[in-house]
Design a protein around this motif. Structure first.
Motif, PDB file in Angstrom:
ATOM      1  N   ASP A 139      64.624   7.100  55.199  1.00  0.00           N
ATOM      2  CA  ASP A 139      63.899   6.443  56.283  1.00  0.00           C
ATOM      3  C   ASP A 139      64.119   7.282  57.533  1.00  0.00           C
ATOM      4  O   ASP A 139      65.235   7.379  58.041  1.00  0.00           O
ATOM      5  N   GLY A 141      63.044   6.680  60.430  1.00  0.00           N
ATOM      6  CA  GLY A 141      63.099   5.924  61.676  1.00  0.00           C
ATOM      7  C   GLY A 141      62.130   4.787  61.845  1.00  0.00           C
ATOM      8  O   GLY A 141      62.270   3.990  62.772  1.00  0.00           O
ATOM      9  N   ASN A 142      61.144   4.651  60.972  1.00  0.00           N
ATOM     10  CA  ASN A 142      60.172   3.574  61.168  1.00  0.00           C
ATOM     11  C   ASN A 142      60.077   2.642  59.963  1.00  0.00           C
ATOM     12  O   ASN A 142      59.117   1.889  59.829  1.00  0.00           O
ATOM     13  N   ARG A 170      54.050   8.136  57.299  1.00  0.00           N
ATOM     14  CA  ARG A 170      54.739   7.372  58.345  1.00  0.00           C
ATOM     15  C   ARG A 170      53.829   6.981  59.495  1.00  0.00           C
ATOM     16  O   ARG A 170      54.244   6.248  60.399  1.00  0.00           O
ATOM     17  N   GLN A 172      52.597   9.524  61.353  1.00  0.00           N
ATOM     18  CA  GLN A 172      52.675  10.715  62.196  1.00  0.00           C
ATOM     19  C   GLN A 172      51.342  11.459  62.160  1.00  0.00           C
ATOM     20  O   GLN A 172      50.769  11.678  61.097  1.00  0.00           O
ATOM     21  N   SER A 197      60.365  15.549  64.131  1.00  0.00           N
ATOM     22  CA  SER A 197      60.893  15.159  62.822  1.00  0.00           C
ATOM     23  C   SER A 197      61.460  16.365  62.081  1.00  0.00           C
ATOM     24  O   SER A 197      61.271  16.528  60.900  1.00  0.00           O
TER      25      SER A 197
END
Length: 230
Positions: A139, A141-142, A170, A172, A197
């Motif tokens: 993960d 971060g989201n 994600r 992005q 990232s």
């Protein structure tokens, strides 16, 4: 996947799945994905890695009605005694000099490289055979689990723009200049590497050395491997 409808898979990760007969560990097809249909299927910006099948096609099984675009098929395994068709298979049995299995949308990668294609086909006609340098499922971060590309991956800025989604798994934005050369090009796979990232892998090794300890001498080696991402 089966049935008669057309289908598509986009921005998805298939990681460490298995298709193995519990009573015969050399039986099973398509550890990551198996297409049991003749209808057109599209697989775009997908990462298929570290899956396992009892027989063939540890990563993916299908035929030419399945078109791969910007897709990574890497480090999948099959338990068959011949050691072939590890990453992918058409499920059609022996073929001395098989043609590529899937339709080619461009921007695809397979690893390890096939050095002898005797009964061991490439996934697509123009596939890149190079190390994608994948991290582990994480993960970033989201709340979405992805397999990131590490710095130096052959998949960074190596995809094709045609048909590529505007974001990665994600959310992005794509494309991003992941290799820092001034050109923003879509990455292969479900993960788009960006400045926010960056994923690095650090390996620290201290060679064997002697040091004094309680009046005697000790010899030791320290090795540390770490991965980080955000």
């Amino acid at each position: 996947m089966g049935g008669t409808a057309t289908g598509s898979i986009t921005n998805s990760t298939f990681w460490q799945n298995q298709a193995i007969n519990p009573t015969n560990t050399q039986d099973g097809l398509g550890g990551g994905l198996l297409f049991a249909t003749t209808s057109p299927q599209q697989v775009t910006n997908v990462t298929i890695a570290s899956n396992q099948a009892g027989g063939e096609g540890g990563g993916i099984v299908g035929r030419s009605n399945v078109t791969l675009t910007n897709t990574i098929v890497a480090n999948n395994t099959g338990n068959n005694p011949f050691g072939n068709k590890q990453n992918a298979s058409d499920g059609q049995g022996f073929n001395a000099s098989p043609p590529p299995i899937f339709g080619d949308g461009g921007g695809n990668l397979q690893w390890p490289a096939i050095t002898n294609n005797f009964n061991d086909p490439n996934i697509t006609a123009t596939v890149v055979q190079a190390d994608p340098r994948l991290g582990t499922l994480t993960d970033t971060g989201n709340g979405v689990l992805v397999v990131p590309l590490l710095e130096g991956s052959a998949a960074i800025d190596a995809g094709v723009s045609t048909g590529a989604p505007a974001t990665d798994q994600r959310g992005q934005a794509r494309p991003v200049d992941g290799d820092g050369n001034g050109s923003a090009i879509v990455d292969m796979g479900a993960f788009e590497l960006s400045g926010e990232s960056v994923v690095t892998e650090i390996a620290l090794t201290i060679a064997p050395s002697s040091f004094s300890e309680n009046g005697g001498t000790a010899t030791g080696t320290l090795t540390r491997n770490t991965s980080s991402g955000s």
